[in-house]
Design a protein around this motif. Structure first.
Motif, PDB file in Angstrom:
ATOM      1  N   GLY A  21      40.575   2.913  30.610  1.00  0.00           N
ATOM      2  CA  GLY A  21      40.395   4.283  31.067  1.00  0.00           C
ATOM      3  C   GLY A  21      41.532   4.792  31.922  1.00  0.00           C
ATOM      4  N   VAL A  22      42.358   3.881  32.434  1.00  0.00           N
ATOM      5  CA  VAL A  22      43.517   4.251  33.239  1.00  0.00           C
ATOM      6  C   VAL A  22      44.712   3.468  32.715  1.00  0.00           C
ATOM      7  CG1 VAL A  22      44.550   4.284  35.541  1.00  0.00           C
ATOM      8  CG2 VAL A  22      42.093   4.698  35.282  1.00  0.00           C
TER       9      VAL A  22
ATOM     10  N   THR B 213      48.962   2.959  33.276  1.00  0.00           N
ATOM     11  CA  THR B 213      50.078   3.201  34.187  1.00  0.00           C
ATOM     12  C   THR B 213      51.374   2.780  33.524  1.00  0.00           C
ATOM     13  OG1 THR B 213      48.633   2.797  36.085  1.00  0.00           O
ATOM     14  CG2 THR B 213      51.004   2.715  36.484  1.00  0.00           C
TER      15      THR B 213
ATOM     16  N   ARG C  75      50.000  12.371  37.309  1.00  0.00           N
ATOM     17  CA  ARG C  75      48.760  11.865  36.732  1.00  0.00           C
ATOM     18  C   ARG C  75      48.253  12.897  35.726  1.00  0.00           C
ATOM     19  NH1 ARG C  75      43.223  10.530  39.966  1.00  0.00           N
ATOM     20  NH2 ARG C  75      42.546  12.515  39.149  1.00  0.00           N
TER      21      ARG C  75
ATOM     22  N   SER D 171      45.394  13.711  32.539  1.00  0.00           N
ATOM     23  CA  SER D 171      44.134  13.292  31.941  1.00  0.00           C
ATOM     24  C   SER D 171      44.273  13.256  30.424  1.00  0.00           C
ATOM     25  CB  SER D 171      42.999  14.223  32.350  1.00  0.00           C
ATOM     26  OG  SER D 171      43.205  15.513  31.836  1.00  0.00           O
TER      27      SER D 171
ATOM     28  N   GLY E 162      39.999   9.901  30.425  1.00  0.00           N
ATOM     29  CA  GLY E 162      40.802   8.807  30.968  1.00  0.00           C
ATOM     30  C   GLY E 162      42.017   9.379  31.672  1.00  0.00           C
ATOM     31  N   TRP E 163      42.849   8.491  32.226  1.00  0.00           N
ATOM     32  CA  TRP E 163      43.996   8.939  33.020  1.00  0.00           C
ATOM     33  C   TRP E 163      45.252   8.175  32.632  1.00  0.00           C
ATOM     34  CZ3 TRP E 163      43.123  13.190  35.673  1.00  0.00           C
ATOM     35  CH2 TRP E 163      41.824  13.480  36.042  1.00  0.00           C
TER      36      TRP E 163
ATOM     37  N   ARG F 239      48.896   7.511  34.288  1.00  0.00           N
ATOM     38  CA  ARG F 239      49.666   7.632  35.531  1.00  0.00           C
ATOM     39  C   ARG F 239      51.106   7.251  35.233  1.00  0.00           C
ATOM     40  NH1 ARG F 239      48.451   3.894  40.495  1.00  0.00           N
ATOM     41  NH2 ARG F 239      50.422   2.993  39.965  1.00  0.00           N
TER      42      ARG F 239
END
Length: 167
Positions: A62-63, A65, A113, A115, A131-132, A134
């Motif tokens: 969900g995230v 980076t 960031r 979405s 979700g994100w 980054r």
């Protein structure tokens, strides 16, 4: 000769070692700055292959980076029903059929960031399927610049301190 710190006519003596130290420090600063800029410019972006699984009503992971400048290759897969994948800021929009992988690529050129969300109505909790992504700034460049600044300040402090000792 110069004047003393109290304004009198007493000559100021400087150490002979100070005369060669100033050009040496200046050269070190120039070389260090040039090396840091060249090193930061020559860093190749990393290719990041990331698999994102869409299923009711979330993305896994969900995230995500990554670093600014990375080539991001997303492997998108829906495991239950049709879903969508829309990435804000990059305007990527894909329709995902069940058990069919879609691959999208982009350069992560904007730190921040962002979405990503389902763009196909997939059920009652569809609006919560978010979700994100980054994207971190280029820490290597800023770390190099900080190191050069620290060395420059330290060198100038040493030169200034030596000058005050001999004055």
């Amino acid at each position: 000769h110069g004047r003393s710190l109290d304004g009198g006519d007493k000559p100021v003596r400087r150490s002979k070692s100070l005369k060669w130290l100033i050009p040496l420090v200046a050269a070190a600063i120039l070389v260090g700055t040039g090396a840091a800029i060249q090193a930061a410019a020559s860093v190749e972006p990393t290719t990041r292959d990331i698999t994102i699984e869409a299923k009711r009503f979330n993305y896994s992971p969900g995230v995500i980076t990554v670093n600014k400048g990375d080539l991001v290759r997303l492997h998108l897969l829906s495991t239950d029903v049709s879903h969508g994948f829309y990435l804000d800021g990059y305007e990527l929009n894909e329709h995902l059929e069940k058990d069919q992988e879609k691959v999208v690529e982009f350069i992560a050129d904007k730190p921040g960031r962002f979405s990503f969300r389902c763009s196909v109505t997939c059920g009652p909790f569809h609006p919560y399927m978010v979700g994100w992504l980054r994207i971190r700034p280029n820490y290597f460049f800023w770390g190099s610049a900080g190191l050069v600044a620290l060395v420059t300040i330290g060198s100038l402090a040493v030169v200034w301190g030596k000058g005050r000792e001999t004055a």
